[in-house]
Design a protein around this motif. Sequence first.
Motif, short mmCIF file in Angstrom:
data_model
loop_
_atom_site.label_atom_id
_atom_site.label_comp_id
_atom_site.label_asym_id
_atom_site.label_seq_id
_atom_site.Cartn_x
_atom_site.Cartn_y
_atom_site.Cartn_z
N LYS A 109 -13.02 -0.98 -8.67
CA LYS A 109 -12.50 0.37 -8.48
C LYS A 109 -13.63 1.35 -8.77
O LYS A 109 -14.03 1.54 -9.92
CB LYS A 109 -11.31 0.64 -9.40
CG LYS A 109 -10.57 1.94 -9.09
CD LYS A 109 -9.31 2.06 -9.92
CE LYS A 109 -8.54 3.32 -9.56
NZ LYS A 109 -7.29 3.45 -10.36
N VAL A 111 -9.57 -5.20 -2.00
CA VAL A 111 -8.17 -4.78 -1.88
C VAL A 111 -7.55 -5.33 -0.60
O VAL A 111 -6.45 -5.90 -0.61
CB VAL A 111 -8.07 -3.24 -1.91
CG1 VAL A 111 -6.64 -2.78 -1.58
CG2 VAL A 111 -8.46 -2.71 -3.28
N ARG A 150 -5.55 4.68 -2.21
CA ARG A 150 -5.50 5.13 -3.61
C ARG A 150 -4.29 6.04 -3.84
O ARG A 150 -3.66 6.00 -4.90
CB ARG A 150 -6.78 5.91 -3.95
CG ARG A 150 -8.02 5.06 -4.16
CD ARG A 150 -8.11 4.52 -5.59
NE ARG A 150 -9.42 3.95 -5.84
CZ ARG A 150 -10.39 4.57 -6.51
NH1 ARG A 150 -10.17 5.79 -7.00
NH2 ARG A 150 -11.54 3.98 -6.70
N TYR A 205 -14.32 -11.90 -4.61
CA TYR A 205 -14.17 -10.87 -5.63
C TYR A 205 -15.42 -10.73 -6.49
O TYR A 205 -15.73 -9.66 -7.00
CB TYR A 205 -12.96 -11.18 -6.53
CG TYR A 205 -11.64 -11.10 -5.81
CD1 TYR A 205 -11.44 -10.15 -4.81
CD2 TYR A 205 -10.59 -11.95 -6.12
CE1 TYR A 205 -10.23 -10.07 -4.14
CE2 TYR A 205 -9.37 -11.89 -5.45
CZ TYR A 205 -9.20 -10.94 -4.46
OH TYR A 205 -8.01 -10.86 -3.79
N ARG A 242 -6.78 -3.78 -8.00
CA ARG A 242 -8.11 -3.49 -7.49
C ARG A 242 -9.14 -4.15 -8.41
O ARG A 242 -9.49 -3.61 -9.46
CB ARG A 242 -8.36 -1.98 -7.42
CG ARG A 242 -7.53 -1.29 -6.34
CD ARG A 242 -7.68 0.23 -6.38
NE ARG A 242 -7.11 0.85 -5.21
CZ ARG A 242 -5.82 1.12 -5.06
NH1 ARG A 242 -4.96 0.81 -6.02
NH2 ARG A 242 -5.36 1.68 -3.94
N GLU A 282 -14.89 -2.14 -2.82
CA GLU A 282 -13.49 -1.96 -3.26
C GLU A 282 -12.53 -2.28 -2.12
O GLU A 282 -11.54 -3.00 -2.32
CB GLU A 282 -13.26 -0.52 -3.74
CG GLU A 282 -11.80 -0.26 -4.11
CD GLU A 282 -11.53 1.13 -4.65
OE1 GLU A 282 -10.40 1.63 -4.45
OE2 GLU A 282 -12.43 1.71 -5.28
#
Length: 487
Positions: free
Chosen positions: A401, A83, A390, A242, A398, A79
């Motif tokens: 997540k 991000v 967060r 990703y 995101r 994650e």
Amino acid sequence: MRNLKNILNKKTEEKEEVDSRRQITLINGVGIIVGSIIGSGIFVSPKGVFIHAGSPGVALIVWAISGLFSTAGALCFAELGTVVAKSGGDYAYILEAFGPIPAYLSLWVNMVIIRPASQAVVSLTFALYLLESFMDGCAPPDLSLQLLAVACICLLTAINCASVRWAMRVQDIFTVAKVFALVIIIIIGIWKLIQGNTQYLEKPFDGTFSISGLALSFYSGLFAFGGWNYLNFVVDELQNPYRNLPLAIWIGMPLVTGIYFLVNLAYFVVVPGNEIIASTAVAMTFGSKTLGALQWTIPLFVAFSTFGGVNGTLFTSARLMEAGAKEGHLPNLFGFIHVKRLTPIPALLLNALITIAMLIVSDVFVLINYLSFALWLTVAASIASLLFLRWKKPEIHRPIKVPIFLPILFFCCCIFLLVLPAVEEPLNTGMSLLLTLSGLPFYFLVTRKTVQGGRLPNFCRKFVEWSQCSLAVLPVQAKEDPLLPQS
């Protein structure tokens, strides 16, 4: 040199930015994770878990839970990696959430202690087992070990400077070699189990058990999984990050967990508990009992494993330094990459020099005592970064997540792993904190306004200009930089 300088200036005029090509594939990513985690530990010292666990059954449970725990941490980092989609790993995430000073301390302790000490120890292990496979039981001299370890660092640094693809091929080849060796051990263990060799597992939970011992066994198990976050250090060079970052984690982490569990099961099938405790290298004892005349292959495979481990650490360490230089936390020279090869040559050379210095002038095994606390401190800060982002920036997109309970649980476990050594070994913990905080003077030295304003000694500017021309390197992002010669 003048001609090379003209070429560099021309390239700068034609293109204001040199972009690192995304050359790391999904398979390469899996190789980085698996190859960085599997080093010498699973061959040499699984007895650390067994001694503290007290029985084979508890030890196997510890290995399984350690793998699941490390996988949870890797998913949290997946994650963070999508991000804060840039190389640097822990450093980049701490910088994004908590600012430059905590991030610099993370960079500092990794650059001067964690990475070079780990590389030095693993390269020495490579030298030891490579020589042992040819010396028929004779102990190699210390000088020969040091020289071979230095040769290992130099060779792998040269490969990493020459090509990202070459470095990834080395990583993939030696990852396959070490997995092959472990699969052989697993097959032999399963075959022995099928034949009915269960005498050492008839009472799997028969042994001394204590909460403190269990905690220490988890500490040893989790240390053996170190390297699960290394792919996050090279996100800028990963194809389709990703997709490939989480996918590499989902492939690599269960693979390593399964291998570790089955290899330890094979050890317990063949080697009695008292011999595991007495052995300096459990795989060697296993080989002597099962491979006969081929037992010399075990130290050779350990050497292969450590060679690939050093390569993975070198590759990611240079990207960490490059990321720090881009943020102004290291001299800008270390953020430059080769104009054609697109490799961070200055950062690779700096990393190699620090590691070789440790091999020559220091007792690196003393520094290893300080690694665990510093390592888990940076991991805990990274997970805190996830929770902070967060809370403070819920609107950020995101792509991945994880459920909120996962980073909270992982963070609490990290705190436990920080408190445990503080209680058990307060001196080592204090030294680790002191070495981490020793980076503060260097932070203010590197980032002070006089440096940013360009009032540097002339020899520094000349050195950077000479290095840039000699190594044929340019900044990844062209900015007005007082350290660079102006055309």
